[in-house]
Design a protein around this motif. Structure first.
Motif, PDB file in Angstrom:
ATOM      1  N   LEU A 192       0.836  -1.202   0.000  1.00 14.01           N
ATOM      2  CA  LEU A 192       0.000   0.000   0.000  1.00 14.01           C
ATOM      3  C   LEU A 192       0.870   1.252   0.000  1.00 14.01           C
ATOM      4  O   LEU A 192       1.985   1.251   0.526  1.00 14.01           O
ATOM      5  N   ALA A 193       0.339   2.318  -0.578  1.00  8.03           N
ATOM      6  CA  ALA A 193       1.037   3.600  -0.494  1.00  8.03           C
ATOM      7  C   ALA A 193       1.176   3.996   0.970  1.00  8.03           C
ATOM      8  O   ALA A 193       0.307   3.683   1.803  1.00  8.03           O
ATOM      9  N   GLU A 194       2.256   4.682   1.294  1.00 10.36           N
ATOM     10  CA  GLU A 194       2.519   5.033   2.692  1.00 10.36           C
ATOM     11  C   GLU A 194       1.415   5.885   3.305  1.00 10.36           C
ATOM     12  O   GLU A 194       1.173   5.826   4.505  1.00 10.36           O
ATOM     13  N   HIS A 195       0.731   6.700   2.489  1.00 12.87           N
ATOM     14  CA  HIS A 195      -0.295   7.581   3.044  1.00 12.87           C
ATOM     15  C   HIS A 195      -1.600   6.845   3.339  1.00 12.87           C
ATOM     16  O   HIS A 195      -2.502   7.410   3.953  1.00 12.87           O
ATOM     17  N   VAL A 196      -1.714   5.588   2.902  1.00 15.23           N
ATOM     18  CA  VAL A 196      -2.924   4.816   3.179  1.00 15.23           C
ATOM     19  C   VAL A 196      -2.775   4.148   4.539  1.00 15.23           C
ATOM     20  O   VAL A 196      -1.842   3.366   4.768  1.00 15.23           O
ATOM     21  N   TYR A 197      -3.698   4.459   5.425  1.00 13.43           N
ATOM     22  CA  TYR A 197      -3.651   3.894   6.771  1.00 13.43           C
ATOM     23  C   TYR A 197      -4.093   2.433   6.755  1.00 13.43           C
ATOM     24  O   TYR A 197      -5.158   2.101   6.233  1.00 13.43           O
ATOM     25  N   LEU A 198      -3.261   1.559   7.310  1.00 13.65           N
ATOM     26  CA  LEU A 198      -3.615   0.149   7.498  1.00 13.65           C
ATOM     27  C   LEU A 198      -3.964  -0.053   8.958  1.00 13.65           C
ATOM     28  O   LEU A 198      -3.110   0.083   9.831  1.00 13.65           O
ATOM     29  N   TRP A 199      -5.249  -0.349   9.221  1.00 12.95           N
ATOM     30  CA  TRP A 199      -5.675  -0.599  10.594  1.00 12.95           C
ATOM     31  C   TRP A 199      -5.781  -2.093  10.837  1.00 12.95           C
ATOM     32  O   TRP A 199      -5.964  -2.883   9.909  1.00 12.95           O
ATOM     33  N   VAL A 200      -5.666  -2.467  12.091  1.00 10.75           N
ATOM     34  CA  VAL A 200      -5.789  -3.868  12.500  1.00 10.75           C
ATOM     35  C   VAL A 200      -6.836  -3.948  13.593  1.00 10.75           C
ATOM     36  O   VAL A 200      -6.733  -3.271  14.620  1.00 10.75           O
ATOM     37  N   ASN A 201      -7.850  -4.767  13.358  1.00 11.63           N
ATOM     38  CA  ASN A 201      -8.869  -5.015  14.371  1.00 11.63           C
ATOM     39  C   ASN A 201      -8.474  -6.221  15.222  1.00 11.63           C
ATOM     40  O   ASN A 201      -8.142  -7.286  14.667  1.00 11.63           O
ATOM     41  N   ALA A 202      -8.526  -6.068  16.522  1.00 14.90           N
ATOM     42  CA  ALA A 202      -8.329  -7.230  17.383  1.00 14.90           C
ATOM     43  C   ALA A 202      -9.405  -8.259  17.084  1.00 14.90           C
ATOM     44  O   ALA A 202     -10.581  -7.918  16.941  1.00 14.90           O
ATOM     45  N   ALA A 203      -9.011  -9.511  16.952  1.00 17.18           N
ATOM     46  CA  ALA A 203      -9.974 -10.579  16.670  1.00 17.18           C
ATOM     47  C   ALA A 203     -10.872 -10.791  17.881  1.00 17.18           C
ATOM     48  O   ALA A 203     -10.400 -10.803  19.023  1.00 17.18           O
ATOM     49  N   GLU A 204     -12.152 -10.956  17.628  1.00 17.95           N
ATOM     50  CA  GLU A 204     -13.106 -11.128  18.717  1.00 17.95           C
ATOM     51  C   GLU A 204     -12.768 -12.374  19.536  1.00 17.95           C
ATOM     52  O   GLU A 204     -12.558 -13.464  18.994  1.00 17.95           O
ATOM     53  N   GLY A 205     -12.655 -12.208  20.831  1.00 15.70           N
ATOM     54  CA  GLY A 205     -12.392 -13.319  21.734  1.00 15.70           C
ATOM     55  C   GLY A 205     -10.934 -13.725  21.808  1.00 15.70           C
ATOM     56  O   GLY A 205     -10.592 -14.676  22.524  1.00 15.70           O
ATOM     57  N   HIS A 206     -10.053 -13.013  21.107  1.00 11.59           N
ATOM     58  CA  HIS A 206      -8.627 -13.382  21.107  1.00 11.59           C
ATOM     59  C   HIS A 206      -7.877 -12.510  22.107  1.00 11.59           C
ATOM     60  O   HIS A 206      -7.937 -11.284  22.044  1.00 11.59           O
ATOM     61  N   ALA A 207      -7.182 -13.130  23.034  1.00 14.71           N
ATOM     62  CA  ALA A 207      -6.360 -12.398  24.003  1.00 14.71           C
ATOM     63  C   ALA A 207      -4.939 -12.295  23.463  1.00 14.71           C
ATOM     64  O   ALA A 207      -4.329 -13.317  23.094  1.00 14.71           O
ATOM     65  N   TYR A 208      -4.406 -11.088  23.415  1.00 12.50           N
ATOM     66  CA  TYR A 208      -3.080 -10.855  22.851  1.00 12.50           C
ATOM     67  C   TYR A 208      -2.044 -10.716  23.969  1.00 12.50           C
ATOM     68  O   TYR A 208      -2.225  -9.897  24.885  1.00 12.50           O
ATOM     69  N   SER A 209      -0.990 -11.486  23.876  1.00 11.15           N
ATOM     70  CA  SER A 209       0.131 -11.275  24.782  1.00 11.15           C
ATOM     71  C   SER A 209       0.801  -9.960  24.401  1.00 11.15           C
ATOM     72  O   SER A 209       0.573  -9.415  23.315  1.00 11.15           O
ATOM     73  N   ASP A 210       1.638  -9.471  25.288  1.00 13.18           N
ATOM     74  CA  ASP A 210       2.339  -8.226  24.976  1.00 13.18           C
ATOM     75  C   ASP A 210       3.202  -8.391  23.725  1.00 13.18           C
ATOM     76  O   ASP A 210       3.305  -7.464  22.902  1.00 13.18           O
ATOM     77  N   ALA A 211       3.803  -9.556  23.570  1.00  8.97           N
ATOM     78  CA  ALA A 211       4.646  -9.792  22.402  1.00  8.97           C
ATOM     79  C   ALA A 211       3.811  -9.814  21.121  1.00  8.97           C
ATOM     80  O   ALA A 211       4.198  -9.242  20.095  1.00  8.97           O
TER      81      ALA A 211
END
Length: 291
Positions: free
Chosen positions: A159-178
């Motif tokens: 993607l072009a640098e000016h296009v924002y890529l967002w990430v949605n946390a997956a429903e029910g998924h717990a993320y470790s700090d890493a």
């Protein structure tokens, strides 16, 4: 009056079948499609006649709207009205893009999601380049599942640098700090999505300057609070608009928590709240504002 409207009609059919999607899954009958078309036409007619207000509208269909001609036409027509400040829609971008030539691209924007396994990567990327070629404003995102990580990295690189890529946390998924750190490298604003936001009793713009509307015109403060505020078409909702705290324990969806007054997201997304486009593209590797 400045009013932001989240519109969700009865449309539920989608050309994708993502296993992680929380939305309804059905194949709409001809009768259901006619009902959705009629509901959208009624809403668009109402919006067109609210010339004393300044409206911003985000379409959040259960299904995929832009594969339907009536959504493409409605967005283009609304975008050309002077009292419509913004019109946007959430989309998987499987539709053609030539209809954008009929729209005012200073007003219309797209919130696009890439779903690995549902569409070829090169086809999706070509669609984003088609949007850019038309001069459209858009964001692109992906659900932060482990199996999507390499797809997200590839997308960010292409993607072009000016296009924002967002990430949605997956429903029910717990993320470790890493794990969270890996996704934050791609989307510096991922910490806002990582965990649900405690919202009980906190001030929120929904129910005051932001409302949710369904196909029948029933008005609620947002998609996630079922209490009714009145009806759009008889004007009964207006008397109910006022500041009010959130009645829910937590809010875990961007289209909900972005309106919490205790978060800085109206500043982060100034000018692009509905289409999820930050005022400035976040610098990868920089610290995100505290969620």
């Amino acid at each position: 009056m400045d009013l932001t409207i989240l519109y969700r009609g009865p449309l539920a059919s989608c050309d994708f079948d993502c296993p992680y999607c929380p939305f309804a899954k059905r194949r709409d009958s001809r009768e259901q499609l006619r009902a959705d078309r009629a509901a959208l036409a009624r809403f668009a007619d109402w919006a067109a006649h609210q010339k004393g207000d300044r409206l911003s509208i985000l379409f959040t269909p259960w299904g995929e709207g832009l594969v339907r001609s009536w959504y493409r036409r409605t967005l283009a027509e609304l975008s050309r009205l002077p009292h419509i400040q913004r019109v946007a829609i959430q989309t998987n971008l499987s539709c053609r893009t030539d209809w954008l030539t009929e729209a005012d691209l200073d007003t219309l924007s797209l919130w696009c999601t890439y779903h690995p396994g549902q569409t070829p990567y090169d086809r999706f990327l070509a669609k984003t380049r088609g949007l850019a070629g038309h001069g459209a404003r858009f964001s692109v995102g992906i659900v932060g599942l482990p199996e999507h990580l390499e797809h997200a990295r590839r997308l960010r690189a292409d993607l072009a640098e000016h296009v924002y890529l967002w990430v949605n946390a997956a429903e029910g998924h717990a993320y470790s700090d890493a794990e969270a750190a890996v996704w934050t490298e791609l989307d510096p604003l991922f910490p806002f999505s990582r965990r649900p936001h405690q919202s009980a009793g906190l001030p929120c713009r929904t129910g005051e300057s932001v409302i949710s509307v369904d196909g029948d015109g029933t008005v609620r403060r947002c998609h996630f609070v079922r209490a009714e505020l009145g009806n759009l078409y008889d004007g009964s909702y207006r008397a109910a608009l006022r500041p009010r705290p959130c009645p829910l324990t937590a809010c875990d969806c961007h289209i909900g928590y972005v309106h919490l007054e205790t978060l800085p997201l109206y500043d982060v997304f100034a000018g692009g709240v509905l289409e999820r486009i930050p005022a400035q593209v976040p610098v990868r590797g920089a610290a995100a504002p505290p969620p």
